[in-house]
Design an enzyme around this catalytic site. Structure first.
Site, PDB file in Angstrom:
ATOM      1  N   GLU A 464       0.835  -1.218   0.000  1.00  0.00           N
ATOM      2  CA  GLU A 464       0.000   0.000   0.000  1.00  0.00           C
ATOM      3  C   GLU A 464       0.863   1.258   0.000  1.00  0.00           C
ATOM      4  O   GLU A 464       0.504   2.267  -0.598  1.00  0.00           O
ATOM      5  CB  GLU A 464      -0.958  -0.010   1.203  1.00  0.00           C
ATOM      6  CG  GLU A 464      -1.973  -1.137   1.188  1.00  0.00           C
ATOM      7  CD  GLU A 464      -2.751  -1.268  -0.121  1.00  0.00           C
ATOM      8  OE1 GLU A 464      -2.968  -0.249  -0.805  1.00  0.00           O
ATOM      9  OE2 GLU A 464      -3.118  -2.408  -0.466  1.00  0.00           O
ATOM     10  N   HIS A 470       3.345   6.419  -5.354  1.00  0.00           N
ATOM     11  CA  HIS A 470       2.871   6.767  -6.698  1.00  0.00           C
ATOM     12  C   HIS A 470       2.019   8.041  -6.633  1.00  0.00           C
ATOM     13  O   HIS A 470       2.082   8.904  -7.517  1.00  0.00           O
ATOM     14  CB  HIS A 470       2.046   5.595  -7.243  1.00  0.00           C
ATOM     15  CG  HIS A 470       1.946   5.539  -8.733  1.00  0.00           C
ATOM     16  ND1 HIS A 470       1.211   4.579  -9.391  1.00  0.00           N
ATOM     17  CD2 HIS A 470       2.466   6.313  -9.713  1.00  0.00           C
ATOM     18  CE1 HIS A 470       1.297   4.767 -10.689  1.00  0.00           C
ATOM     19  NE2 HIS A 470       2.051   5.822 -10.913  1.00  0.00           N
TER      20      HIS A 470
END
Length: 673
Positions: A464, A470
Site C-alpha cells: 500500500e 505513486h
C-alpha cells in the site's frame, strides 16, 4: 455553514457531520455544472486551453468532497453513511452522464481533438486530449438520444447494485462470530492470537475467545488452530458470505451486474464488457489476457499439482487425513513450511513491531527517493487510530500530506487500500501537492504487546505504501493524469515492486528489530524468509490465475444464459481446481474487487504487474537495491509521470526494454535460474 463547502486544505473531518454530506454534494454538483456551462457557452472557438484544460479543472470541489465521503464509507461507516451512499450514488452517476452525454460540450472537445495534429502539443497534453475525447466516446457521446437515455439508466442501476453488493458483504462479515470457551478449542493458536480474541470477547462482555471473519482474526485461526471442525466452521462461514438464504444474498445482484455491464458494452459497440475495459489497458484485448493467463497456467499447474499432492500426503502422514479440504490448506502448509524451513511466523512477529516497520518503509523511501516523513498532530482525522505526516524532500520542499489508518474496527471493511483526499496538479503556476492515505487491517496492540505484524502484513504495508508513493511523488500538470490515474494493469507496479525490499537483508536490517531486545533479525531468518518466499508458489499462482479467469469468464462472454452463479463459477474454476468443491460456498457473491471495486475484467492485472515488478526489481538487484541511478529512473519515468504517456513507453524508458516474464518465473521457482 457547511464545513465541506468552505475552502479547506486538509479534510476537516472533525467538523463534518453526516447531515453535511447530501447538501454539500448537491451544491458541489451545481458548482461543477456551472463550470461546464461556462465552457459550453464560451463564444470563442474551442481551443486546448479554453476547452480541454478548462474541463480538466472542473468539479474540483465535488471530487474532494466525494473522496472524503467514499473513503469514510469504507473506513468508518455506519448505517446512516451507507444510506447516504445509496442516495448520492445515483446523483453522481447522473452528473457523470450529464457531462459525458452533453452534446455541445462533446462538440467542443471533438473540435479540439480533430485539430490535434496541428496543435504542437506536448506528450502530456496529447494524452489529456485523447483521454478526454475517449472519455466521451466510450461513454456514449456518439449515441442517439434514445440510446443515451438507456445508458444513463444502466449506469444508475449499476452504481446502486455495486453499493448494495458491498453492503451485503459487510453485513455478512460483521454478522458472524465464533465464540469459544474451552481451552482445547483454541489449541495450537499462538498466545498473541488468543490474547486478541480474548480482548474481543471482553469488549463484548463475554468469557473465553471470539473469532470473526476479519482477516487478523480469520487468517491466524485457519493457519494454527488444531481443531479441524472449527476451522471448517470458520472457512464455510467465510465462503458463504452473501450466498445464504437471506436478504443479503448477492446471487441475483451478481447476475444483474454482469448482464447490465454486457448490455452497456453492446450499446457502446463492444462485443463484451472485457473488450470495452481492455481497450484502455496495457493488455489491450481479452485475447491477450487469456493467452497471458494460460501461458502462466501451463507453467504453474504441474508445480501446483505437485505441491498439493505433497501437502495432502503430509496431512495424511501427520493426521491420517485422506482428502485435503480448503480448511486444511493453510494449517498444513504452515506446519510443512515450519518443518522444511524451520521458520515459524510467530518467531518472526516480534521483529515486526508496526512502528518499526513504518520507520523502515520511511527510511527506504528516503534512501531511494529523498523523502522525509514527520509525524504531526495538527491535521484533522476521522478516527483516533489515524496517523498523519508531513512529507518533504531532503531540501525541505513540501511533497505531500500522508495519512495512515492501520487497525480493524467495526464499520471498516476488510483488506487494505490507498486513496487520495487531494490530487496533485499544477494550476495557475502553483504545483498543488497531494494528500494521500493508506488504510489497512493489522493486528491491534493488546494489553501486553504492541502491534506485531505477520510477515504477510509487512508485505501488505509495503504494497500500500508503494501505491502511496505513486500518489505522493506525482508531478504532472493535470489532475486527471496524476498519480495513480494510470491503466489498471500498470497501477500495481509501484505497489508490488516495493514488496521486494521486504526480502532483502540490507532493507530488513533497517527495521526488523526485536521489540523487546532491539536485536536485528537474525540473518538465518532472512535467508529462510527468502527461501520460503517461493514455497507453494505454484499453488499461489494457480489461485491468482483462477480469480483472474473467473473475472474474465464473467465479463468476457454473453452472460444472458447464466442462471446459476455457483455452477458458472465451478465451470470457470475447472482448469485451476485443486481442492474439492464446498457446496455451501461461493466466491463470486463476495468477490468485491470485481463487483464493487474497479477490477472488473481487470483482476489479471495483479499477475500482469508481477511480471513487471519482477522484471523491474531485477534491474535494482543488478545495480544494488538502494542504487540512486535506478531509483531516480524509476521515480522520473514511473512514479512521477502518472498517466501522461502510454505505460509501456514509460516502462521501457525506465528499463531500457519491454518486460520479460523470466524474472517472475525464476523468482517463483517455476523455471530454473
Amino acid at each position: 455553514m457547511n464545513p465541506l463547502l468552505h475552502h479547506f486544505n486538509t479534510a476537516p473531518f472533525s467538523k463534518i457531520s453526516n447531515e453535511d454530506y447530501k447538501p454539500a454534494i448537491k451544491k458541489a454538483i451545481e458548482i461543477a455544472k456551472e463550470e461546464i456551462d461556462k465552457i459550453v457557452q464560451n463564444q470563442n472557438e474551442p481551443t486546448f486551453e479554453n476547452t480541454t484544460v478548462a474541463l480538466d479543472f472542473t468539479g474540483e470541489k465535488l471530487g474532494r468532497i466525494t473522496s472524503i465521503f467514499f473513503n469514510l464509507n469504507s473506513a468508518e461507516t455506519n448505517d446512516e453513511i451507507q444510506k447516504i451512499a445509496q442516495e448520492i450514488s445515483p446523483w453522481l452517476s447522473d452528473f457523470s452522464n450529464d457531462i459525458k452525454l452533453n452534446k455541445e460540450l462533446f462538440e467542443r472537445v471533438k473540435s479540439v481533438f480533430d485539430q490535434k495534429e496541428t496543435l504542437d502539443l506536448t506528450a502530456e497534453q496529447q494524452m489529456l486530449l485523447e483521454k478526454q475525447y475517449k472519455g466521451f466516446a466510450r461513454n456514449g457521446a456518439n449515441l442517439s438520444e434514445e440510446k443515451k437515455a438507456e445508458l444513463r439508466k444502466i449506469d444508475t442501476e449499476l452504481s446502486k447494485l455495486s453499493l448494495q453488493f458491498g453492503e451485503n458483504v459487510l453485513v455478512e462479515t460483521n454478522a458472524f462470530e465464533m465464540h469459544l470457551t474451552k481451552e482445547d478449542e483454541v489449541a495450537g493458536l499462538p498466545e498473541s492470537v488468543k490474547e486478541a480474541a480474548n480482548q474481543l470477547a471482553k469488549e463484548n462482555e463475554k468469557e473465553g475467545w471470539i473469532f470473526t471473519l476479519d482477516y487478523p482474526s480469520y487468517i491466524p485461526f485457519m493457519t494454527y488452530a488444531n481443531n479441524r471442525e472449527l476451522r471448517k466452521k470458520l472457512a464455510i462461514a467465510a465462503g458463504k458470505k452473501a450466498f445464504q438464504d437471506n436478504k443479503f444474498n448477492n446471487e441475483e445482484i451478481v447476475l444483474n451486474i454482469v448482464k447490465l455491464r454486457h448490455k452497456r458494452a453492446n450499446l457502446l459497440g463492444y462485443k463484451t464488457h472485457s473488450h470495452f475495459v481492455l481497450e484502455e489497458r496495457m493488455a489491450e484485448t481479452p485475447e491477450k489476457v487469456i493467452i497471458f493467463s494460460n501461458d502462466l497456467l501451463v507453467k504453474a499447474k504441474p508445480a501446483a499439482q505437485k505441491e498439493f499432492d505433497e501437502l495432502e500426503a503430509y496431512a495424511k502422514k501427520l493426521d491420517g487425513i485422506d482428502q485435503l479440504q480448503k480448511w486444511d490448506g493453510a494449517y498444513y502448509a504452515e506446519k510443512l513450511k515450519k518443518e522444511r524451513f524451520n521458520l515459524d511466523q510467530e518467531i518472526l512477529k516480534p521483529y515486526f513491531k508496526l512502528e518499526n516497520v513504518i520507520d523502515g518503509v520511511f527510511e527506504i523511501a528516503n534512501r531511494l527517493y529523498d523523502l522525509q516523513f514527520e509525524e504531526v498532530f495538527n491535521i484533522d482525522t476521522y478516527h483516533q487510530d489515524v496517523k498523519t505526516y508531513n512529507v518533504t524532500d531532503t531540501t525541505g520542499n513540501f511533497i505531500a500530506v500522508f495519512y495512515a489508518d492501520f487497525h480493524p474496527r467495526k464499520g471498516k471493511r476488510n483488506g487494505a487500500w490507498m486513496t487520495s483526499y487531494k490530487p496533485q496538479q499544477i494550476k495557475n503556476g502553483i504545483n498543488e501537492r497531494p494528500h494521500v492515505s493508506i488504510v489497512c487491517n493489522f493486528t491491534k496492540p493488546t494489553e501486553t504487546k504492541p502491534s506485531l505484524l505477520t510477515f504477510n502484513e509487512v508485505t501488505t504495508l509495503f504494497h500500500e505504501f508503494g501505491h502511496a508513493l505513486h500518489g505522493m511523488l506525482a508531478n504532472t500538470t493535470y489532475n486527471s493524469l496524476s498519480g495513480t490515474s494510470v491503466s489498471w494493469d500498470f497501477v500495481e507496479l509501484p505497489s508490488q515492486v516495493l514488496e521486494n525490499w521486504c526480502y532483502e537483508k540490507e532493507a530488513l536490517e533497517l527495521f526488523a528489530k526485536h521489540y523487546e531486545t532491539g536485536k536485528i533479525i537474525p540473518m538465518e531468518y532472512v535467508k529462510k524468509i527468502k527461501e520460503s518466499a517461493s514455497f507453494h508458489e505454484g499453488m499461489q499462482t494457480l489461485r491468482q490465475l483462477s480469480f483472474g479467469l473467473l473475472d474474465m469468464s464473467w465479463h468476457g462472454k454473453n452472460p444472458s444464459e447464466i442462471s446459476s452463479v455457483k455452477e458458472f463459477e465451478n465451470d470457470a474454476f475447472a482448469e485451476t481446481k485443486l481442492y474439492p468443491d464446498v457446496a455451501e460456498n461461493c466466491m463470486s457473491t463476495a468477490f468485491s474487487h470485481i463487483f464493487q471495486g474497479g477490477y472488473s475484467a481487470g483482476y489479471y492485472s495483479y499477475k500482469w504487474a508481477e511480471v513487471l515488478d519482477a522484471d523491474a526489481f531485477e534491474y535494482f538487484l543488478e545495480k544494488g537495491i538502494f542504487n540512486k541511478e535506478v531509483a531516480t529512473k524509476f521515480k522520473e519515468n514511473v512514479l512521477s509521470k502518472g498517466g501522461t504517456e502510454k505505460p509501456m513507453e514509460l516502462y521501457k524508458r525506465f528499463r531500457g526494454q519491454e518486460p520479460k516474464p523470466d524474472a517472475l518465473l525464476k523468482r517463483a521457482g517455476l523455471i530454473n535460474n
